[in-house]
Design a protein around this motif. Structure first.
Motif, PDB file in Angstrom:
ATOM      1  N   LEU A   1       0.832  -1.212   0.000  1.00  0.00           N
ATOM      2  CA  LEU A   1       0.000   0.000   0.000  1.00  0.00           C
ATOM      3  C   LEU A   1       0.864   1.258   0.000  1.00  0.00           C
ATOM      4  O   LEU A   1       0.551   2.235  -0.692  1.00  0.00           O
ATOM      5  N   LEU A   2       1.969   1.246   0.757  1.00  0.00           N
ATOM      6  CA  LEU A   2       2.870   2.403   0.791  1.00  0.00           C
ATOM      7  C   LEU A   2       3.491   2.641  -0.586  1.00  0.00           C
ATOM      8  O   LEU A   2       3.609   3.787  -1.033  1.00  0.00           O
ATOM      9  N   ALA A   3       3.877   1.562  -1.254  1.00  0.00           N
ATOM     10  CA  ALA A   3       4.434   1.693  -2.600  1.00  0.00           C
ATOM     11  C   ALA A   3       3.394   2.274  -3.552  1.00  0.00           C
ATOM     12  O   ALA A   3       3.690   3.173  -4.349  1.00  0.00           O
ATOM     13  N   ARG A   4       2.168   1.787  -3.449  1.00  0.00           N
ATOM     14  CA  ARG A   4       1.095   2.267  -4.322  1.00  0.00           C
ATOM     15  C   ARG A   4       0.763   3.731  -4.054  1.00  0.00           C
ATOM     16  O   ARG A   4       0.351   4.451  -4.973  1.00  0.00           O
ATOM     17  N   ILE A   5       0.938   4.195  -2.823  1.00  0.00           N
ATOM     18  CA  ILE A   5       0.678   5.607  -2.507  1.00  0.00           C
ATOM     19  C   ILE A   5       1.623   6.505  -3.301  1.00  0.00           C
ATOM     20  O   ILE A   5       1.204   7.515  -3.884  1.00  0.00           O
ATOM     21  N   PHE A   6       2.904   6.147  -3.359  1.00  0.00           N
ATOM     22  CA  PHE A   6       3.854   6.924  -4.160  1.00  0.00           C
ATOM     23  C   PHE A   6       3.491   6.855  -5.643  1.00  0.00           C
ATOM     24  O   PHE A   6       3.644   7.834  -6.375  1.00  0.00           O
ATOM     25  N   LEU A   7       3.013   5.712  -6.060  1.00  0.00           N
ATOM     26  CA  LEU A   7       2.726   5.506  -7.481  1.00  0.00           C
ATOM     27  C   LEU A   7       1.440   6.190  -7.947  1.00  0.00           C
ATOM     28  O   LEU A   7       1.187   6.277  -9.146  1.00  0.00           O
ATOM     29  N   THR A   8       0.624   6.686  -6.999  1.00  0.00           N
ATOM     30  CA  THR A   8      -0.580   7.426  -7.404  1.00  0.00           C
ATOM     31  C   THR A   8      -0.228   8.738  -8.102  1.00  0.00           C
ATOM     32  O   THR A   8      -1.087   9.331  -8.774  1.00  0.00           O
ATOM     33  N   ALA A   9       1.022   9.176  -7.947  1.00  0.00           N
ATOM     34  CA  ALA A   9       1.457  10.408  -8.621  1.00  0.00           C
ATOM     35  C   ALA A   9       1.328  10.291 -10.128  1.00  0.00           C
ATOM     36  O   ALA A   9       1.296  11.305 -10.846  1.00  0.00           O
ATOM     37  N   ASN A  10       1.255   9.068 -10.637  1.00  0.00           N
ATOM     38  CA  ASN A  10       1.183   8.873 -12.085  1.00  0.00           C
ATOM     39  C   ASN A  10      -0.155   9.284 -12.681  1.00  0.00           C
ATOM     40  O   ASN A  10      -0.217   9.657 -13.851  1.00  0.00           O
ATOM     41  N   TYR A  11      -1.239   9.233 -11.909  1.00  0.00           N
ATOM     42  CA  TYR A  11      -2.574   9.445 -12.481  1.00  0.00           C
ATOM     43  C   TYR A  11      -2.732  10.793 -13.186  1.00  0.00           C
ATOM     44  O   TYR A  11      -3.297  10.850 -14.285  1.00  0.00           O
ATOM     45  N   PRO A  12      -2.252  11.906 -12.618  1.00  0.00           N
ATOM     46  CA  PRO A  12      -2.401  13.174 -13.339  1.00  0.00           C
ATOM     47  C   PRO A  12      -1.607  13.211 -14.641  1.00  0.00           C
ATOM     48  O   PRO A  12      -1.989  13.927 -15.570  1.00  0.00           O
ATOM     49  N   ALA A  13      -0.522  12.432 -14.704  1.00  0.00           N
ATOM     50  CA  ALA A  13       0.314  12.454 -15.906  1.00  0.00           C
ATOM     51  C   ALA A  13      -0.425  11.904 -17.117  1.00  0.00           C
ATOM     52  O   ALA A  13      -0.149  12.303 -18.256  1.00  0.00           O
ATOM     53  N   ILE A  14      -1.373  10.996 -16.887  1.00  0.00           N
ATOM     54  CA  ILE A  14      -2.079  10.354 -18.000  1.00  0.00           C
ATOM     55  C   ILE A  14      -2.780  11.393 -18.880  1.00  0.00           C
ATOM     56  O   ILE A  14      -2.753  11.303 -20.110  1.00  0.00           O
ATOM     57  N   SER A  15      -3.390  12.391 -18.252  1.00  0.00           N
ATOM     58  CA  SER A  15      -4.067  13.439 -19.025  1.00  0.00           C
ATOM     59  C   SER A  15      -3.120  14.573 -19.402  1.00  0.00           C
ATOM     60  O   SER A  15      -3.432  15.382 -20.288  1.00  0.00           O
ATOM     61  N   LEU A  16      -1.958  14.633 -18.761  1.00  0.00           N
ATOM     62  CA  LEU A  16      -1.017  15.728 -19.007  1.00  0.00           C
ATOM     63  C   LEU A  16      -0.227  15.545 -20.306  1.00  0.00           C
ATOM     64  O   LEU A  16       0.150  16.531 -20.946  1.00  0.00           O
ATOM     65  N   TYR A  17      -0.011  14.291 -20.717  1.00  0.00           N
ATOM     66  CA  TYR A  17       0.847  14.036 -21.881  1.00  0.00           C
ATOM     67  C   TYR A  17       0.332  14.710 -23.150  1.00  0.00           C
ATOM     68  O   TYR A  17       1.104  15.348 -23.880  1.00  0.00           O
ATOM     69  N   ALA A  18      -0.956  14.549 -23.435  1.00  0.00           N
ATOM     70  CA  ALA A  18      -1.508  15.111 -24.669  1.00  0.00           C
ATOM     71  C   ALA A  18      -1.406  16.637 -24.670  1.00  0.00           C
ATOM     72  O   ALA A  18      -1.040  17.243 -25.696  1.00  0.00           O
ATOM     73  N   ILE A  19      -1.724  17.254 -23.526  1.00  0.00           N
ATOM     74  CA  ILE A  19      -1.664  18.719 -23.432  1.00  0.00           C
ATOM     75  C   ILE A  19      -0.228  19.210 -23.575  1.00  0.00           C
ATOM     76  O   ILE A  19       0.059  20.157 -24.316  1.00  0.00           O
ATOM     77  N   TYR A  20       0.684  18.554 -22.863  1.00  0.00           N
ATOM     78  CA  TYR A  20       2.096  18.951 -22.867  1.00  0.00           C
ATOM     79  C   TYR A  20       2.699  18.841 -24.265  1.00  0.00           C
ATOM     80  O   TYR A  20       3.346  19.778 -24.755  1.00  0.00           O
ATOM     81  N   THR A  21       2.475  17.714 -24.923  1.00  0.00           N
ATOM     82  CA  THR A  21       3.075  17.515 -26.246  1.00  0.00           C
ATOM     83  C   THR A  21       2.400  18.382 -27.306  1.00  0.00           C
ATOM     84  O   THR A  21       3.058  18.821 -28.252  1.00  0.00           O
ATOM     85  N   GLN A  22       1.096  18.645 -27.154  1.00  0.00           N
ATOM     86  CA  GLN A  22       0.422  19.510 -28.122  1.00  0.00           C
ATOM     87  C   GLN A  22       0.959  20.939 -28.027  1.00  0.00           C
ATOM     88  O   GLN A  22       1.173  21.608 -29.043  1.00  0.00           O
ATOM     89  N   ASN A  23       1.186  21.406 -26.811  1.00  0.00           N
ATOM     90  CA  ASN A  23       1.763  22.737 -26.609  1.00  0.00           C
ATOM     91  C   ASN A  23       3.193  22.805 -27.135  1.00  0.00           C
ATOM     92  O   ASN A  23       3.640  23.846 -27.632  1.00  0.00           O
ATOM     93  N   LYS A  24       3.906  21.690 -27.024  1.00  0.00           N
ATOM     94  CA  LYS A  24       5.323  21.672 -27.418  1.00  0.00           C
ATOM     95  C   LYS A  24       5.501  21.567 -28.925  1.00  0.00           C
ATOM     96  O   LYS A  24       6.377  22.222 -29.502  1.00  0.00           O
TER      97      LYS A  24
END
Length: 231
Positions: A45-68
């Motif tokens: 569970l502790l490992a998974r808590i750190f790994l929850t940071a990934n969820y916002p990245a899923i929607s961030l990739y398209a926006i970030y690369t489109q802007n770039k």
């Protein structure tokens, strides 16, 4: 009957059967016992808590690369196709790897794919990198669910897997929401590269915790059983 043949009757067990009631005190005691005594699950569970940071990245990739790169929005269709195909492949691979080597290995495939997506996004210089981001993202999404679900069954073993599932969701939900809120707020004042770097650092911490602090429950419990028989 008249033909001298026997008739078989089936009585449904659902008819006139009393509905079992939840014993809340037993449920609470079992939940406390799992948290206190199952160190391996607690580390997971502790490992998974750190790994929850990934969820916002899923929607961030398209926006970030489109802007770039300023690509046409019609490219989103290609991203979806890449995601669907690689997700199916990732799901198959995770299941195969999990059955052979344990589902901890399968879920590590998922989070290594997520980390590879972050690194690819940070290094992206052309559209080939952008497509590769969604290849890794698809692998991560596809391999996550079968591995995560089967890991819960392995942790529960002969216990109530519903309690393990509920514990996992209950513990991770606030951190998932928190990561989305924090990163959403920070995106207004911090550039996307810094946010992706921070997400990558959290993923590395979670992966290292998963590697060194979490034992595969299937193999770990099997070895424990063998040791108990020998002793």
């Amino acid at each position: 009957d008249d033909d001298g043949k026997k008739k078989l009757y089936y009585k449904s067990p659902l008819i006139n059967e009393p509905v079992s009631k939840i014993n809340w005190s037993d449920l609470i005691e079992e939940t406390k016992s799992i948290i206190k005594t199952n160190t391996n699950f607690r580390n997971y569970l502790l490992a998974r808590i750190f790994l929850t940071a990934n969820y916002p990245a899923i929607s961030l990739y398209a926006i970030y690369t489109q802007n770039k790169f300023g690509f046409d929005l019609s490219e989103a269709g290609i991203f979806i196709i890449i995601n669907v195909v690689t997700s199916g492949i990732g799901s198959f691979l995770a299941g195969w790897i999990g059955d052979r080597y344990g589902h901890k290995t399968g879920i590590m495939l998922s989070f290594f794919s997520y980390l590879a997506a972050v690194i690819t996004a940070l290094l992206a210089t052309n559209m080939l990198f952008v497509y590769t981001i969604f290849v890794f993202l698809g692998f991560g999404l596809g391999s996550f669910m079968p591995s995560a679900m089967n890991l819960i069954y392995d942790f529960a073993r002969d216990g109530d897997n519903k309690i393990y599932m509920a514990l996992t969701d209950t513990c991770l939900a606030p951190f998932t929401l928190l990561s989305i809120i924090i990163i959403g707020s920070m995106s207004r004042v911090i550039n996307a590269e810094s946010i992706l770097t921070g997400i990558g650092i959290f993923l590395v911490i979670g992966i290292l915790f998963l590697i060194f602090r979490v034992k595969d429950p299937k193999h770990y419990l099997d070895n424990q059983s063998i040791a108990q028989i020998i002793s």
